[in-house]
Scaffold this active site. Structure first.
Site, PDB file in Angstrom:
ATOM      1  CG  ASP A 152      33.307  -8.166  -4.576  1.00 24.23           C
ATOM      2  OD1 ASP A 152      34.097  -8.982  -4.047  1.00 24.23           O
ATOM      3  OD2 ASP A 152      33.312  -6.953  -4.295  1.00 24.23           O
TER       4      ASP A 152
HETATM    5  C1  BGC Z   1      36.083  -7.294  -2.135  1.00 25.26           C
HETATM    6  C2  BGC Z   1      36.832  -7.525  -3.440  1.00 25.26           C
HETATM    7  C3  BGC Z   1      37.893  -8.574  -3.226  1.00 25.26           C
HETATM    8  C4  BGC Z   1      37.246  -9.841  -2.706  1.00 25.26           C
HETATM    9  C5  BGC Z   1      38.229 -10.967  -2.467  1.00 25.26           C
HETATM   10  C6  BGC Z   1      35.577  -8.597  -1.550  1.00 25.26           C
HETATM   11  O1  BGC Z   1      35.070  -8.388  -0.270  1.00 25.26           O
HETATM   12  O2  BGC Z   1      35.021  -6.398  -2.353  1.00 25.26           O
HETATM   13  O3  BGC Z   1      37.391  -6.328  -3.887  1.00 25.26           O
HETATM   14  O4  BGC Z   1      38.588  -8.801  -4.425  1.00 25.26           O
HETATM   15  O5  BGC Z   1      36.589  -9.561  -1.484  1.00 25.26           O
HETATM   16  O6  BGC Z   1      39.024 -10.723  -1.382  1.00 25.26           O
END
Ligand code: BGC
Length: 744
Positions: free
Chosen positions: A294
């Site tokens: 993530d």
């Molecule tokens: C989120 C993810 C997301 C990523 C990219 C993160 O803050 O938890 O689910 O895919 O950002 O935007």
């Protein structure tokens, strides 16, 4: 100077990328076509032969790659608004959440990633268009793998149309904590339902030739303190709840990627957690794709690599220069790096993004509307229908009051990285109330042409009550907004909406409440209203779908994928577990220099998620899991159970009412007492279409895994010998058919 050298680099890359695309398309024109796959690539790269397996193709490419090229595949190149040192390759991005370089000289494309929870994110900011589907949780209320497939296929098509070849959707953390701000992005509280639907979604998303994703692995069940929380939970509890949803989703959907989560699990961050990444994902489930972190969830180089993290996003903090040095110094064996790269390449081949290079095109807006509306129609749950207040008959009512914030304009959507933009409107903040221009007022007016339909925003409940008093029927649209990055403080409707409903219902008992919620909500006014309809976050065509249900053009068939409790005191953790004062998220972690989370949450309810908790604790609920009414009625009879390696149940469902409908027939099992399980678990279901008066024999097969428990000591699933009770019916608390069988 810097700018010049950056643009030179980018230019070199762009030229190489263009050349390789030209080579691919030249070969596509010259060679015989089979659905667009190139038989004889002009360049004759042996790995371009689609007849070879993704593993063979990945191995061949890997052998040609330099160390720098391998490192390129291991990390992202930044994200707009994320901060950090700007990448010299920034110009190669497509406006999404991130991208990873390809190897143009070898025909390996850039992986362009976009968030795509319920549609493709960031379209307006990029001058594009996306369809908003109903929220993920909402769509699971359809209990329909085919609807999940259409959902995934639409997102896959729109991703490609916008120039992306990888989705970051596929959230399936269980609704263990219904106040979790991302509940709308996930698939409810049952691992078998959630896993089955996310798997079908991913399968059909990938069929469009994008790399699929399942996330957030694992136990990211609350947003409060998500980057610093250490989740404590036993192995068996984990395997039979959240991890089972992932296991099933991966087995059905074969996603190319798994996104590991921010939180830690039992002392180790998820993105360097040996148990999660090596023992379970790689060894037990034999996941052949790659793990990406993530955004900002990578905390180390050597440890993360050894545990099985393949790709850092969105930057190269740990997987850029540091990784290269670790490989050069022998701290990370080359074979380990190769294994990471091989997994990434394999997913590029297996998803088809190499054979089917992305070409931007126009999104089919009308087709998107059609899909969004029909999935929403299958997802709207009718919760209460006293005195058959619904469906409304436009020839019999003279006046309707439409009440609620923005009900003249639109319907609410879920925020955070899942946010889909309404046409032309780019929200300036990622946590913001965004209303889709799908107007309940207009939709009701269209359904009731000769009827006097008036609107009141409800900002002043007394004025709304006055309108309700002089109308035949009042329809109140209320909402519970949710966003990534924050949990809701409680399950009450915010902004005085409970008081609004109370006052409107006091003025007119023929009040129907339409809920636009991301999760379960409390309903202190339930006894005073005649109708309640759960529309979730309803997507681009939500209002038409709701109106079709309210006026009976569509007979509702959806069932709750999440329990609606009576109050927060009945939740496993009545007090939301939030970071203690002093812990300040990422900063605390980074400043300390240690990759250690700062507080713990013990999920001591374990595998008793959702209805399993309320059943085991004998807590009555407002609306049980699996509940949902229809404009017709159904009866169940004649259960037969044929137990074996897979167990098959047959039974008859009859439509006993006067109109056609679809019944979701649910199958639960109670395990032998010695298994020490909650009273029952969902093990299968079937959605049965029945015309008025029609009966059908239904058969549901149950794999042995769904009847098994996880043996923590032996680290394996096992079937506990003894008596199993199978129960069948229309909700987890309405199971008229039961049969006991012995299984050894
Ligand atoms: C989120 C993810 C997301 C990523 C990219 C993160 O803050 O938890 O689910 O895919 O950002 O935007």
């Amino acid at each position: 100077m810097v700018t010049l050298s950056m643009s030179k680099f980018c230019l070199r890359f762009v030229v190489l990328a263009a050349l390789s695309a030209a080579m691919a398309s030249a070969s596509a024109q010259d060679a015989p076509h089979h659905h667009g796959i190139v038989d004889q690539p002009a360049k004759n790269f042996p790995w371009m032969h689609p007849g070879l397996s993704p593993d063979q193709r990945a191995d061949m490419v890997l052998k040609q790659m330099t160390l720098d090229e391998k490192i390129d595949l291991m990390h992202g190149q930044g994200m707009r608004g994320w901060g950090g040192k700007p990448s010299p390759n920034a110009c190669l991005g497509n406006g999404g959440a991130g991208f990873t370089l390809g190897v143009p000289r070898l025909g390996i494309p850039i992986i362009q990633m976009s968030d795509a929870a319920y549609g493709v994110r960031g379209s307006a900011a990029n001058g594009r268009y996306s369809t908003a589907l109903p929220s993920n949780l909402g769509s699971v209320a359809s209990w329909d793998p085919q609807a999940a497939c259409k959902y995934g296929a639409l997102i896959g098509r729109e991703l490609r149309a916008q120039g992306y070849n990888m989705t970051l959707g596929g959230g399936v953390d269980l609704a263990r904590e219904p106040r979790d701000g991302r509940t709308f992005e996930y698939m409810g509280e049952d691992p078998i339902l959630a896993g089955t639907l996310v798997g079908n979604r991913i399968q059909c998303e990938q069929a469009q030739h994008v790399i699929g994703d399942i996330k957030h692995y694992a136990m990211n069940d609350q947003e409060s303190g998500r980057t610093e929380v250490n989740v404590i939970i036993g192995k068996r509890a984990m395997r039979e709840s959240d991890l089972l949803a992932f296991q099933i989703g991966i087995a059905i959907g074969h996603p190319g990627a798994v996104m590991c989560s921010y939180n830690a699990v039992n002392g180790d961050y998820a993105c360097q957690n040996k148990y999660l990444l090596t023992d379970v994902l790689e060894k037990d489930w034999k996941f052949p794709g790659f793990v990406l972190s993530d955004w900002g969830a990578t905390h180390s180089t050597v440890e993360a690599s050894a545990a099985g993290l393949d790709n850092e996003q969105p930057l190269d903090t740990f997987y850029g220069q540091k990784l290269k040095e670790a490989v050069q110094s022998g701290q990370i064996p080359m074979a380990q790096l190769d294994e990471h790269v091989r997994r990434i390449l394999r997913s590029e081949f297996s998803s088809g993004i190499v054979d089917y290079p992305v070409q931007k095109s126009v999104v089919d807006v009308e087709a998107g509307f059609h899909t969004a509306r029909s999935i929403e129609e299958q997802s709207i749950v009718l919760l209460k229908n006293a005195n058959h207040v619904l469906p409304l008959d436009a020839t019999k009512v003279h006046s309707i009051a439409v009440i609620g914030e923005h009900a003249d304009f639109g319907m609410i959507s879920g925020a955070g990285s899942g946010q889909v933009d309404p046409p032309g409107i780019a929200p300036e903040k990622w946590q913001k109330h965004v209303w889709f221009p799908t107007s309940p007022l207009k939709a009701v007016r269209r359904k009731a042409p000769g009827v006097n339909v008036q609107f009141d925003s409800g900002i002043k409940p007394a004025s709304a009550a006055t309108l309700a008093r002089r109308s035949d029927v009042a329809i109140v649209f209320v909402n519970q907004w949710m966003s990534e990055g924050m949990d809701v403080p409680n399950l009450s409707l915010p902004n005085n909406q409970d008081a609004l409903i109370e006052q409107v219902a006091a003025a007119n008992p023929r009040t129907i409440v339409v809920l636009e919620t991301g999760s379960a909500v409390l309903m202190p006014w339930l006894d005073k209203v005649s109708g309640v309809v759960e529309a979730w976050y309803s997507g681009s065509k939500g209002a038409s779908a709701v109106a079709n249900v309210l006026f009976g053009e569509v007979n509702p068939s959806a069932k709750l994928p999440i329990t609606f409790p009576r109050n927060e005191a009945d939740l496993p953790h009545p007090q939301l577990v939030v970071p203690p004062p002093g812990a300040d998220g990422k900063l605390a972690v980074l400043r300390s220099g240690k990759a250690m989370p700062t507080f713990s949450v013990t999920y001591d309810e374990g595998l008793k998620v959702g209805y399993k908790w309320y059943d085991a604790e004998h807590k009555p609920v407002l609306f049980p899991f699996g509940y949902g009414l229809s404009y017709t009625t159904y009866s169940y009879s004649g259960l037969n159970v044929d137990a074996g390696p897979t167990t098959t149940l047959t039974f008859t469902v009859k439509n006993t009412g006067s109109r056609a409908g679809a019944e979701i027939a649910e199958v639960y099992a109670a395990l032998p007492a010695s298994a020490d399980e909650p009273p029952k678990r969902l093990v299968g279901w079937s959605k049965v279409q029945l015309s008025a008066g029609e009966s059908k024999q239904v058969s549901v097969t149950v794999p042995q895994l769904y009847l098994s428990i996880y043996d923590e000591k032996k680290d394996t699933w096992k079937l506990v010998p003894g008596n199993y009770t199978f129960m069948v019916g229309g909700s987890s608390q309405d199971l008229p058919l039961t049969r006991k069988v012995s299984m050894q």
